[in-house]
Design an enzyme around this catalytic site. Structure first.
Site, short mmCIF file in Angstrom:
data_model
loop_
_atom_site.label_atom_id
_atom_site.label_comp_id
_atom_site.label_asym_id
_atom_site.label_seq_id
_atom_site.Cartn_x
_atom_site.Cartn_y
_atom_site.Cartn_z
N LYS A 98 0.84 -1.20 0.00
CA LYS A 98 0.00 0.00 0.00
C LYS A 98 0.88 1.24 0.00
O LYS A 98 1.90 1.31 0.70
CB LYS A 98 -0.92 0.00 1.21
CG LYS A 98 -2.00 -1.08 1.17
CD LYS A 98 -2.88 -1.03 2.41
CE LYS A 98 -4.06 -1.98 2.27
NZ LYS A 98 -3.62 -3.40 2.13
N ASP A 132 -1.72 -1.94 -4.01
CA ASP A 132 -3.10 -2.12 -3.54
C ASP A 132 -3.84 -0.79 -3.56
O ASP A 132 -3.26 0.27 -3.30
CB ASP A 132 -3.12 -2.69 -2.12
CG ASP A 132 -2.88 -4.19 -2.10
OD1 ASP A 132 -3.16 -4.85 -3.11
OD2 ASP A 132 -2.38 -4.70 -1.07
N GLN A 161 -11.42 -1.13 -7.83
CA GLN A 161 -12.50 -1.59 -6.95
C GLN A 161 -13.87 -1.39 -7.62
O GLN A 161 -14.24 -0.26 -7.97
CB GLN A 161 -12.45 -0.83 -5.63
CG GLN A 161 -11.12 -1.00 -4.91
CD GLN A 161 -10.99 -0.11 -3.69
OE1 GLN A 161 -10.97 -0.60 -2.57
NE2 GLN A 161 -10.92 1.19 -3.89
N ARG A 182 -5.56 -6.11 -10.87
CA ARG A 182 -6.36 -6.95 -9.97
C ARG A 182 -7.71 -6.24 -9.78
O ARG A 182 -7.76 -5.09 -9.38
CB ARG A 182 -5.67 -7.12 -8.62
CG ARG A 182 -6.50 -7.96 -7.62
CD ARG A 182 -5.95 -7.84 -6.21
NE ARG A 182 -4.60 -8.35 -6.11
CZ ARG A 182 -3.72 -7.96 -5.19
NH1 ARG A 182 -4.05 -7.04 -4.31
NH2 ARG A 182 -2.51 -8.48 -5.16
N LYS A 185 -14.01 -6.30 -5.44
CA LYS A 185 -15.27 -5.60 -5.16
C LYS A 185 -15.02 -4.34 -4.34
O LYS A 185 -15.63 -3.31 -4.57
CB LYS A 185 -16.25 -6.53 -4.44
CG LYS A 185 -16.80 -7.62 -5.34
CD LYS A 185 -17.91 -8.41 -4.68
CE LYS A 185 -18.45 -9.48 -5.61
NZ LYS A 185 -19.55 -10.25 -4.99
N HIS A 225 -14.18 -14.51 -4.00
CA HIS A 225 -14.61 -15.81 -3.50
C HIS A 225 -16.00 -16.17 -4.01
O HIS A 225 -16.54 -17.22 -3.66
CB HIS A 225 -14.64 -15.82 -1.97
CG HIS A 225 -13.30 -15.64 -1.34
ND1 HIS A 225 -13.14 -15.23 -0.03
CD2 HIS A 225 -12.05 -15.80 -1.83
CE1 HIS A 225 -11.86 -15.15 0.25
NE2 HIS A 225 -11.17 -15.48 -0.83
#
Length: 305
Positions: A98, A132, A161, A182, A185, A225
């Protein structure tokens, strides 16, 4: 009910007393279950075990919102050592970090200086470093830094996101950089001014982002997931003749272990997010807030022998 559960765990994630308690007593309890270990060295054996099962890894030294230049520099040194150790130990692992852990909230020049040192090491050792994404106030600064670094370095990627309204435009903005992205959500508590309040809208935007990035020809990590999202990705890739080596699935360490191995058997690349360090409590609570089903996954992981 889902919103209440999310708010509850996000509230717990910010509890300083519980966070200190977890740092002082919970690291060994969590090691090998939801985190790799309290440091990278102690995480190596768990990474090797995952690699032997055909699972790739990305590691993350937990901790964010650093407000000390000295601590930011320490985090930088630790990350450099981790990258060098990944290469030395021949681990199938990348690194996630981060910007706030490297000094984003202190001074922009500081974070650029620290990240440059990290990426110089990453290029030399051919280890991907993923920046991130954090909360909304830091979103634009993170993307600006990513684009700046991507002009010079190959081994750098970032995160978008799906719960933010702005993300579709952000995806278009970075697409010319041939990014490794990447897609997630989103885990921070954001107001309806910035984020979709309803899960169904987040899911639909997530699918739209996955489809667009795959069609753009960019490498895509689908970090979820959610079986619905996973199946959507599989079907979309088949329908549009997108090869399996253009995307991967990512899941958290200690959650959905059986599904992770099933995806590997099906011929998909599966990467496990393995955090390590003492600051695991806030991370843990945010993961529970993301999706109520994670509570069950974590419980199964915690009680396994």
């Amino acid at each position: 009910m889902e919103a209440l559960t999310r708010d509850f765990f996000l509230f717990l994630s910010k509890n300083n007393f519980l966070n200190k308690l977890a740092q002082n007593s919970g690291g060994n309890f969590a090691a090998g279950k939801i985190i790799g270990g309290t440091n990278f060295q102690s995480s190596i054996r768990f990474i090797r075990e995952l690699n032997k099962q055909g699972l790739s890894v990305t590691v993350d030294h937990l901790g964010e919102f650093v407000d000390s230049k000295e601590v930011a520099n320490e985090r930088t040194e630790e990350c450099i050592q981790t990258i060098e150790m990944i290469k030395k130990e021949n681990l199938d692992s990348q690194v996630s970090l981060k910007m706030t852990s490297l000094g984003l909230d202190i001074d922009r020049d500081l974070v650029v200086q620290n990240m440059t040192r990290i990426l110089d090491t990453a290029e030399k050792n051919q280890v991907m470093v993923t920046i991130d994404m954090e909360d909304v106030p830091r979103c634009q600064a993170t993307l600006d830094l990513f684009k700046q670094f991507k002009e010079k370095y190959h081994y750098v990627s970032t995160v978008l996101q799906a719960y933010l309204y702005r993300t579709e435009a952000d995806l278009a903005d970075v697409s010319d950089y041939n990014p490794f992205l990447r897609l997630v959500k989103g885990a921070y508590k954001e107001s309806p001014e910035h984020a979709y309040p309803e899960k169904k809208d987040v899911d639909e935007n997530y699918k739209k982002l996955i489809a667009q990035n795959l069609l753009n020809g960019n490498y895509t990590a689908i970090a979820s997931h959610d079986d619905q999202i996973i199946e959507f990705t599989k079907e979309f890739a088949k329908k549009n003749n997108i090869p399996n080596d253009q995307f991967e699935f990512q899941m958290l360490y200690g959650m959905r272990n059986k599904t992770q191995l099933e995806l590997v058997k099906q011929g998909y690349k599966m990467r496990v997010y393995v955090p390590y360090g003492l600051d695991w409590y806030g991370y843990f609570m945010r993961r529970l807030a993301e999706r109520p089903a994670n509570i069950a996954f974590v419980f199964k992981g915690m009680v396994k022998k």
